[in-house]
Design an enzyme around this catalytic site. Structure first.
Site, PDB file in Angstrom:
ATOM      1  CB  THR A  44      -6.514 -10.451   1.667  1.00 28.94           C
ATOM      2  OG1 THR A  44      -5.988 -11.529   0.869  1.00 28.94           O
ATOM      3  CG2 THR A  44      -5.455  -9.369   1.827  1.00 28.94           C
TER       4      THR A  44
ATOM      5  CE  LYS B 167       2.452  -2.632  -4.277  1.00 30.35           C
ATOM      6  NZ  LYS B 167       2.194  -2.181  -2.899  1.00 30.35           N
TER       7      LYS B 167
ATOM      8  CB  THR C 110       2.739  16.075  -3.645  1.00 31.19           C
ATOM      9  OG1 THR C 110       2.318  16.390  -4.978  1.00 31.19           O
ATOM     10  CG2 THR C 110       4.254  16.165  -3.557  1.00 31.19           C
TER      11      THR C 110
ATOM     12  CB  ALA D 284      -2.573  -6.566  -5.164  1.00 27.96           C
ATOM     13  N   GLY D 285      -4.449  -4.368  -3.745  1.00 28.32           N
ATOM     14  CA  GLY D 285      -5.449  -3.344  -4.031  1.00 28.32           C
ATOM     15  C   GLY D 285      -4.701  -2.093  -4.444  1.00 28.32           C
ATOM     16  CG  HIS D 286      -2.101  -2.116  -6.986  1.00 29.85           C
ATOM     17  ND1 HIS D 286      -1.289  -2.775  -7.863  1.00 29.85           N
ATOM     18  CD2 HIS D 286      -1.759  -2.574  -5.746  1.00 29.85           C
ATOM     19  CE1 HIS D 286      -0.491  -3.599  -7.188  1.00 29.85           C
ATOM     20  NE2 HIS D 286      -0.768  -3.502  -5.912  1.00 29.85           N
TER      21      HIS D 286
ATOM     22  CB  THR E  73      -7.613  -1.028  -1.749  1.00 26.34           C
ATOM     23  OG1 THR E  73      -6.607  -0.074  -1.457  1.00 26.34           O
ATOM     24  CG2 THR E  73      -8.378  -0.577  -2.966  1.00 26.34           C
ATOM     25  CB  VAL E  74      -8.109  -5.980  -0.575  1.00 27.99           C
ATOM     26  CG1 VAL E  74      -8.679  -7.381  -0.656  1.00 27.99           C
ATOM     27  CG2 VAL E  74      -7.264  -5.696  -1.806  1.00 27.99           C
ATOM     28  CB  THR E  75      -9.794  -6.476   3.954  1.00 29.60           C
ATOM     29  OG1 THR E  75      -8.693  -5.675   4.410  1.00 29.60           O
ATOM     30  CG2 THR E  75      -9.252  -7.715   3.252  1.00 29.60           C
ATOM     31  N   GLY E  76     -10.913  -3.246   3.527  1.00 27.83           N
ATOM     32  CA  GLY E  76     -11.487  -2.116   4.260  1.00 27.83           C
ATOM     33  C   GLY E  76     -10.939  -1.996   5.674  1.00 27.83           C
ATOM     34  NE  ARG E  77      -7.473  -6.702   6.742  1.00 28.69           N
ATOM     35  CZ  ARG E  77      -6.499  -7.601   6.665  1.00 28.69           C
ATOM     36  NH1 ARG E  77      -6.178  -8.306   7.724  1.00 28.69           N
ATOM     37  NH2 ARG E  77      -5.858  -7.797   5.538  1.00 28.69           N
TER      38      ARG E  77
ATOM     39  CD  GLN F   2       0.895  -9.005  -2.374  1.00 24.38           C
ATOM     40  OE1 GLN F   2       1.584  -9.678  -3.109  1.00 24.38           O
ATOM     41  NE2 GLN F   2      -0.367  -8.732  -2.658  1.00 24.38           N
TER      42      GLN F   2
ATOM     43  CG  ASP G 254      -1.892  -1.180   1.188  1.00 23.14           C
ATOM     44  OD1 ASP G 254      -2.257  -1.624   0.094  1.00 23.14           O
ATOM     45  OD2 ASP G 254      -2.242  -1.669   2.282  1.00 23.14           O
TER      46      ASP G 254
HETATM   47  P1  GDP Z   1      -0.649   0.217  -3.559  1.00 23.14           P
HETATM   48  O1  GDP Z   1      -1.241  -1.031  -3.013  1.00 23.14           O
HETATM   49  O2  GDP Z   1       0.823   0.292  -3.315  1.00 23.14           O
HETATM   50  O3  GDP Z   1      -0.997   0.462  -4.989  1.00 23.14           O
HETATM   51  O4  GDP Z   1      -1.273   1.410  -2.709  1.00 23.14           O
HETATM   52  P2  GDP Z   1      -2.847   1.613  -2.388  1.00 23.14           P
HETATM   53  O5  GDP Z   1      -3.509   2.114  -3.608  1.00 23.14           O
HETATM   54  O6  GDP Z   1      -3.390   0.401  -1.739  1.00 23.14           O
HETATM   55  O7  GDP Z   1      -2.746   2.701  -1.247  1.00 23.14           O
HETATM   56  C1  GDP Z   1      -2.192   3.961  -1.470  1.00 23.14           C
HETATM   57  C2  GDP Z   1      -3.274   5.028  -1.189  1.00 23.14           C
HETATM   58  O8  GDP Z   1      -2.666   6.276  -1.086  1.00 23.14           O
HETATM   59  C3  GDP Z   1      -4.287   5.135  -2.316  1.00 23.14           C
HETATM   60  O9  GDP Z   1      -5.526   5.491  -1.787  1.00 23.14           O
HETATM   61  C4  GDP Z   1      -3.731   6.256  -3.176  1.00 23.14           C
HETATM   62  O10 GDP Z   1      -4.741   6.956  -3.900  1.00 23.14           O
HETATM   63  C5  GDP Z   1      -3.119   7.152  -2.125  1.00 23.14           C
HETATM   64  N1  GDP Z   1      -1.940   7.897  -2.550  1.00 23.14           N
HETATM   65  C6  GDP Z   1      -0.949   7.527  -3.404  1.00 23.14           C
HETATM   66  N2  GDP Z   1       0.008   8.479  -3.456  1.00 23.14           N
HETATM   67  C7  GDP Z   1      -0.375   9.452  -2.623  1.00 23.14           C
HETATM   68  C8  GDP Z   1       0.205  10.699  -2.212  1.00 23.14           C
HETATM   69  O11 GDP Z   1       1.300  11.086  -2.631  1.00 23.14           O
HETATM   70  N3  GDP Z   1      -0.501  11.464  -1.313  1.00 23.14           N
HETATM   71  C9  GDP Z   1      -1.690  11.055  -0.815  1.00 23.14           C
HETATM   72  N4  GDP Z   1      -2.303  11.844   0.066  1.00 23.14           N
HETATM   73  N5  GDP Z   1      -2.262   9.882  -1.166  1.00 23.14           N
HETATM   74  C10 GDP Z   1      -1.619   9.102  -2.038  1.00 23.14           C
HETATM   75  P1  IMO Z   2      -0.836  -4.227  -2.210  1.00 28.98           P
HETATM   76  O1  IMO Z   2      -0.390  -4.782  -3.532  1.00 28.98           O
HETATM   77  C1  IMO Z   2      -0.891  -4.587   2.117  1.00 28.98           C
HETATM   78  C2  IMO Z   2      -0.992  -8.655   3.780  1.00 28.98           C
HETATM   79  C3  IMO Z   2      -2.243  -9.104   4.492  1.00 28.98           C
HETATM   80  C4  IMO Z   2      -1.621 -10.066   5.518  1.00 28.98           C
HETATM   81  C5  IMO Z   2      -0.501 -10.718   4.730  1.00 28.98           C
HETATM   82  C6  IMO Z   2      -0.853 -12.072   4.129  1.00 28.98           C
HETATM   83  O2  IMO Z   2      -2.119  -3.508  -2.243  1.00 28.98           O
HETATM   84  O3  IMO Z   2       0.267  -3.453  -1.572  1.00 28.98           O
HETATM   85  P2  IMO Z   2      -2.362 -12.799   2.063  1.00 28.98           P
HETATM   86  O4  IMO Z   2      -3.816 -12.600   1.790  1.00 28.98           O
HETATM   87  O5  IMO Z   2      -1.465 -12.243   1.008  1.00 28.98           O
HETATM   88  O6  IMO Z   2      -2.015 -14.220   2.393  1.00 28.98           O
HETATM   89  O7  IMO Z   2      -2.087 -11.976   3.416  1.00 28.98           O
HETATM   90  O8  IMO Z   2      -0.170  -9.818   3.681  1.00 28.98           O
HETATM   91  N1  IMO Z   2      -1.212  -8.151   2.394  1.00 28.98           N
HETATM   92  C7  IMO Z   2      -1.137  -6.865   2.039  1.00 28.98           C
HETATM   93  N2  IMO Z   2      -0.941  -5.754   2.796  1.00 28.98           N
HETATM   94  N3  IMO Z   2      -0.985  -4.491   0.784  1.00 28.98           N
HETATM   95  C8  IMO Z   2      -1.157  -5.587   0.012  1.00 28.98           C
HETATM   96  O9  IMO Z   2      -1.131  -5.542  -1.338  1.00 28.98           O
HETATM   97  C9  IMO Z   2      -1.276  -6.848   0.639  1.00 28.98           C
HETATM   98  N4  IMO Z   2      -1.471  -8.111   0.204  1.00 28.98           N
HETATM   99  C10 IMO Z   2      -1.410  -8.896   1.274  1.00 28.98           C
HETATM  100  O10 IMO Z   2      -2.900  -8.031   5.106  1.00 28.98           O
HETATM  101  O11 IMO Z   2      -1.032  -9.322   6.546  1.00 28.98           O
HETATM  102 MG    MG Z   3      -2.806  -1.635  -1.831  1.00 27.60          MG
END
Ligand code: GDP
Ligand code: IMO
Ligand code: MG
Length: 430
Positions: A130, A16, A414, A39-41, A299-303, A224, A13
């Site tokens: 997840t 990416k 930013t 993953a949740g992107h 993003t995935v589980t709302g936790r 991850q 998170d």
């Molecule tokens: P990923 O799993 O690595 O793709 O990251 P996620 O999308 O799960 O979580 C990153 C969160 O931060 C998302 O809600 C993005 O929209 C947000 N985000 C990414 N870059 C920035 C930033 O520079 N500033 C802020 N405030 N939010 C960001």
């Molecule tokens: P992105 O790509 C954050 C965490 C889970 C748990 C551990 C194992 O969005 O960064 P799993 O379901 O993979 O067996 O869970 O890994 N986890 C993540 N945490 N971002 C993720 O993906 C994750 N994918 C798995 O919360 O702790």
């Molecule tokens: Mg994510």
């Protein structure tokens, strides 16, 4: 020109999705190489927000090829739901724009059932997965009984493989008091998606080889992060795949030399979702403030994500173990308005000072952060698009991070929006 691998340098998170989406304007192909729909992107493009789990984040840009490599575990129903959802947002996805490795392993309903049953059985020591069946699906792959994408075209084989799979897993499920799974029910469900998945199936390694030789630029998208890596992470509180850039090659069927620049995505502080050690975690109002300002909900589980100060020891370790050439520092804006900031520069463990995270579980849980304090900045960095817009103290914070982790900042983010990104050094340029 080189290819680029985007990987998480913390516990996932890190942003990416945003960075891959931004970089994909400079690439021809975006490849997912490990993980699955754990993953949740998140991509924010003007007033549109996309939440992607299995689809590569380049999918929203017209004219780019999206590839799901052999190293990914694919839940075919989740994939179809995601394709429909993204199509509903106006994105075109066809067999020409999305190719799935025919040798990728599938996640079946039995995997989710095992994942969840195991977590319940673990009680207080649950990993906090997840619940998507990721671990059990990878286990089946390594145990050589996985059903793969190509098997969907061979119904007799599929039936035999499912019998073999369920003979193994139903013993476990019933042993835990859970319901056994029915082979015909899974077959019927697979029948409903097989043709749609097979329409995208292809020989990914060959396709990527052709594209590479034609001089096309490849962007590998990790899921991850380094500390969730099955070897180098906070084992056993990790995911079940190698999250490192080295796996971009094996997980897509290319040689290690094709990976190119490794860009580690790194939050300006630290978060973690799920259980496991987290030396710089903050249980006070500062942690709460980081969570609120950063909107730290999964993003995935709302936790709710756990939050803490930047851990330079951990990121340095990710830089070294993962061959990170430069980082994209994200969410700097979340730190706006703090009087002072802390950076973890070492760990105290018993009488020793450590500059790495030890492997032993007890030691990982016991290390205490050694902090260095820095002055914060009052001015806003939110939405800054040039280095010149940054307060001097923010630049100082960034420079100190670079020093501590022994890697330069190549990109700065930013805000969640695609365009609020500062390019310091183009990772595609050698
Ligand atoms: P990923 O799993 O690595 O793709 O990251 P996620 O999308 O799960 O979580 C990153 C969160 O931060 C998302 O809600 C993005 O929209 C947000 N985000 C990414 N870059 C920035 C930033 O520079 N500033 C802020 N405030 N939010 C960001
Ligand atoms: P992105 O790509 C954050 C965490 C889970 C748990 C551990 C194992 O969005 O960064 P799993 O379901 O993979 O067996 O869970 O890994 N986890 C993540 N945490 N971002 C993720 O993906 C994750 N994918 C798995 O919360 O702790
Ligand atoms: Mg994510």
């Amino acid at each position: 020109m080189t290819n680029v691998a985007v990987v998480g340098a913390q516990w996932g998170d890190e942003g990416k999705g945003k960075v891959v989406d931004w970089l994909s304007s400079r690439a021809d192909v975006v490849v997912r190489f490990q993980g699955g729909h754990n993953a949740g992107h998140t991509l924010v493009i003007g007033d549109r927000t996309f939440k992607l789990s299995l689809l590569p984040s380049g999918v929203v840009r017209p004219g780019k090829l999206s590839v799901i490599g052999n190293g990914v575990v694919v839940d075919p129903w989740a994939l179809m739901r995601e394709i429909e959802q993204v199509r509903g947002q106006g994105v075109e996805i066809t067999p020409e724009t999305l190719v799935i490795a025919e040798n990728a392993a599938l996640i079946l309903p039995v995997h989710g059932a095992i994942d969840r049953a195991r977590e319940v059985a673990r009680g207080a020591s649950a990993i906090g997965t997840t619940g998507r069946g990721i671990g059990p699906a990878y286990e089946d792959k390594v145990a050589r009984r996985a059903v793969r994408v190509c098997d969907l075209a061979d119904p007799p084989l599929l039936r035999t493989k499912l019998d073999d799979l369920l003979a193994h897993h139903n013993l476990f499920l019933t042993g835990l008091g859970a319901e056994p799974m029915d082979r015909d029910a899974i077959l019927a469900e697979l029948d409903g998606v097989a043709d749609r998945v097979l329409a995208h199936a292809g020989v990914v390694w060959e396709r990527l080889d052709q594209l590479r030789r034609a001089g096309k630029r490849i962007l590998f998208e990790g899921a991850q992060g380094a500390m969730l890596d099955v070897d180098h992470g906070t084992y056993p509180f990790v995911t079940s795949s190698s999250t490192m850039a080295a796996n971009a090659a094996a997980g897509s069927g290319m040689g290690p030399g094709t990976v190119g620049f490794v860009l580690g995505i790194t939050k300006a502080y630290t978060t973690r979702v799920g259980s496991g050690p987290f030396p710089t975690e903050l249980h006070d109002e500062i942690g709460q403030r980081l969570g609120e300002r950063g909107r730290e909900f999964g993003t995935v589980t709302g936790r709710r994500r756990r939050c803490g100060w930047f851990d330079a020891v951990m990121v340095r370790q990710a830089v070294k173990t993962g061959g990170i050439n430069g980082i994209a520092l994200t969410k700097l804006d979340v730190l706006d308005g703090f009087d002072s900031l802390k950076l973890c520069v070492g760990y105290r463990h018993r009488d020793a000072t450590l500059h790495h995270l030890p492997s032993a579980q007890a030691a990982q849980a016991a290390v205490e952060p050694i902090y260095e304090e820095m002055e914060g900045w009052g001015a806003s960095t939110f939405g800054a698009r040039s280095w010149a817009d940054l307060p001097a103290t923010a630049i100082k914070y960034i420079r100190r991070i670079e020093e501590l982790i022994e890697a330069p900042v190549a990109l700065l983010s930013t805000s969640p929006d695609r365009d609020d990104t500062i390019l310091v050094r183009d990772p595609f340029v050698d």
